[in-house]
Design a protein around this motif. Structure first.
Motif, mmCIF file in Angstrom:
data_model
loop_
_atom_site.group_PDB
_atom_site.id
_atom_site.type_symbol
_atom_site.label_atom_id
_atom_site.label_comp_id
_atom_site.label_asym_id
_atom_site.label_seq_id
_atom_site.Cartn_x
_atom_site.Cartn_y
_atom_site.Cartn_z
ATOM 1 N N MET A 1 0.849 -1.197 0.000
ATOM 2 C CA MET A 1 0.000 0.000 0.000
ATOM 3 C C MET A 1 0.886 1.249 0.000
ATOM 4 O O MET A 1 1.764 1.390 0.856
ATOM 5 N N PRO A 2 0.691 2.184 -0.968
ATOM 6 C CA PRO A 2 1.496 3.413 -0.971
ATOM 7 C C PRO A 2 1.184 4.266 0.251
ATOM 8 O O PRO A 2 0.092 4.202 0.817
ATOM 9 N N LYS A 3 2.161 5.075 0.636
ATOM 10 C CA LYS A 3 2.046 5.837 1.871
ATOM 11 C C LYS A 3 2.293 7.316 1.600
ATOM 12 O O LYS A 3 3.194 7.680 0.845
ATOM 13 N N VAL A 4 1.481 8.172 2.213
ATOM 14 C CA VAL A 4 1.611 9.613 2.024
ATOM 15 C C VAL A 4 1.485 10.290 3.388
ATOM 16 O O VAL A 4 0.809 9.785 4.293
ATOM 17 N N LYS A 25 -10.056 11.085 1.603
ATOM 18 C CA LYS A 25 -9.998 10.861 0.158
ATOM 19 C C LYS A 25 -8.865 9.912 -0.203
ATOM 20 O O LYS A 25 -9.036 8.988 -1.012
ATOM 21 N N LEU A 26 -7.705 10.105 0.401
ATOM 22 C CA LEU A 26 -6.550 9.259 0.093
ATOM 23 C C LEU A 26 -6.753 7.839 0.616
ATOM 24 O O LEU A 26 -6.352 6.867 -0.036
ATOM 25 N N ASN A 27 -7.361 7.708 1.784
ATOM 26 C CA ASN A 27 -7.665 6.365 2.298
ATOM 27 C C ASN A 27 -8.602 5.623 1.352
ATOM 28 O O ASN A 27 -8.443 4.425 1.104
ATOM 29 N N ALA A 28 -9.581 6.349 0.816
ATOM 30 C CA ALA A 28 -10.526 5.729 -0.117
ATOM 31 C C ALA A 28 -9.843 5.299 -1.412
ATOM 32 O O ALA A 28 -10.307 4.373 -2.087
ATOM 33 N N GLN A 120 -2.479 14.385 -10.348
ATOM 34 C CA GLN A 120 -1.230 14.393 -11.107
ATOM 35 C C GLN A 120 -0.089 13.803 -10.299
ATOM 36 O O GLN A 120 0.707 13.004 -10.797
ATOM 37 N N VAL A 121 -0.009 14.180 -9.023
ATOM 38 C CA VAL A 121 1.075 13.693 -8.167
ATOM 39 C C VAL A 121 0.918 12.198 -7.888
ATOM 40 O O VAL A 121 1.903 11.443 -7.878
ATOM 41 N N MET A 122 -0.301 11.745 -7.671
ATOM 42 C CA MET A 122 -0.542 10.323 -7.391
ATOM 43 C C MET A 122 -0.148 9.450 -8.589
ATOM 44 O O MET A 122 0.180 8.281 -8.429
ATOM 45 N N LYS A 123 -0.167 10.039 -9.796
ATOM 46 C CA LYS A 123 0.269 9.315 -10.990
ATOM 47 C C LYS A 123 1.789 9.370 -11.171
ATOM 48 O O LYS A 123 2.327 8.729 -12.075
#
Length: 305
Positions: A1-4, A25-28, A120-123
């Motif tokens: 799982m990616p982490k932020v 939103k990021l958890n979803a 954009q950043v998540m990509k």
């Protein structure tokens, strides 16, 4: 799982609200999210009766913030960005700085631009800009009393209601110089648009590997800002019997006594900023500080009603 990670200014209601919404939103979207407040990077003030009062640079890293983080989102103004840089630079975490403050000189975008920017950043569609930082240390004899990581500048100045001060300054292997002034500033290129600029120093683009020494209200016309290689360490010796004050990035510091020595050098750590488009420093100067705007002449005559 990616982490932020999310670093936010908990004194601003809008930053707190957006931090919570972002986490949901990021958890979803399947991201593991860790959060912290910008106050964790604020620097303390030592006192003459308690001079050793600091947190070692590497110990400012928040719990659960580590090299596994893909990036961190910073919600606040320039002060929060400076704090986040001190907290996360030792682990090299890229920062996406979102302006919820006023000037936002160090931020990349505004809140109304966050949703498309986040996608954009998540990509992974972004570049990283590295900004040099300073390691600032205060020694008494051989004892380290105080240290800090700095993105902007270190300032040493006289106390209020005291006279002008003298500073003996040695840069690298060069001969020592004596400067009589209210204070001196050692800044990075990033800090060249902050206090140093207000004190008459030049603007330095962030990619130039230099540091800058700028006197504050110097007594002599010969004492002017100096730009030098960032491979040269700086040692500052108070050449005055008066107690002085050192401040780093405008938010913390300590008293400096005549027998003390301030050691400043380029830090091995750099701040990593996420850039969503090609970096255009002159555009930022123009938009934030009005640099290079065309001059509009006053009319030669005014018609009276």
């Amino acid at each position: 799982m990616p982490k932020v990670g999310i670093v936010y200014n908990d004194l601003k209601p809008i930053a707190c609200k957006v931090a919570l919404e972002l986490q949901e939103k990021l958890n979803a979207c399947g991201w593991d999210v860790v959060t912290t407040t910008g106050c964790g990077g604020l620097l303390g003030y030592s006192q003459p009766s308690h001079p050793v009062c600091y947190t070692p640079i590497e110990q400012l890293i928040p719990p659960e913030f580590d090299a596994d983080l893909t990036f961190a989102i910073v919600l606040g103004g320039d002060g929060t960005v400076l704090s986040a840089a001190r907290q996360l630079a030792p682990c090299g975490i890229p920062l996406l700085a979102v302006n919820t403050g006023h000037m936002g000189f160090l931020t990349e975008l505004y809140l109304n631009q966050l949703s498309p920017a986040l996608e954009q950043v998540m990509k992974g569609d972004y570049t990283i800009e590295k900004r040099s930082m300073l390691t600032v240390q205060l020694y008494r004899d051989k004892t380290l009393l105080w240290e800090a990581l700095s993105l902007n500048e270190m300032v040493i100045h006289r106390e209020p209601l005291t006279s002008m001060c003298h500073f003996e300054i040695k840069i690298g292997h060069h001969a020592s110089v004596d400067i009589a002034a209210d204070g001196v500033i050692v800044s990075t290129p990033t800090g060249s648009t902050a206090y140093s600029l207000s004190s008459g120093g030049p603007v330095v683009t962030p990619d130039v590997p230099v540091l800058q020494l700028a006197p504050i209200c110097p007594h002599s016309l010969a004492s002017r800002a100096l730009v030098f290689s960032d491979t040269e360490p700086v040692n500052i010796y108070p050449a005055t019997p008066n107690r002085m004050i050192m401040v780093v990035d405008g938010n913390g510091g300590c008293y400096v006594l005549p027998e003390d020595r301030i050691h400043v050098k380029r830090s091995p750590y750099s701040a990593h900023f996420i850039r969503l488009q090609s970096t255009e420093f002159f555009r930022v100067l123009r938009e934030k500080l009005g640099w290079g705007l065309p001059h509009i002449a006053k009319p030669t005559s005014v018609e009276l009603p």
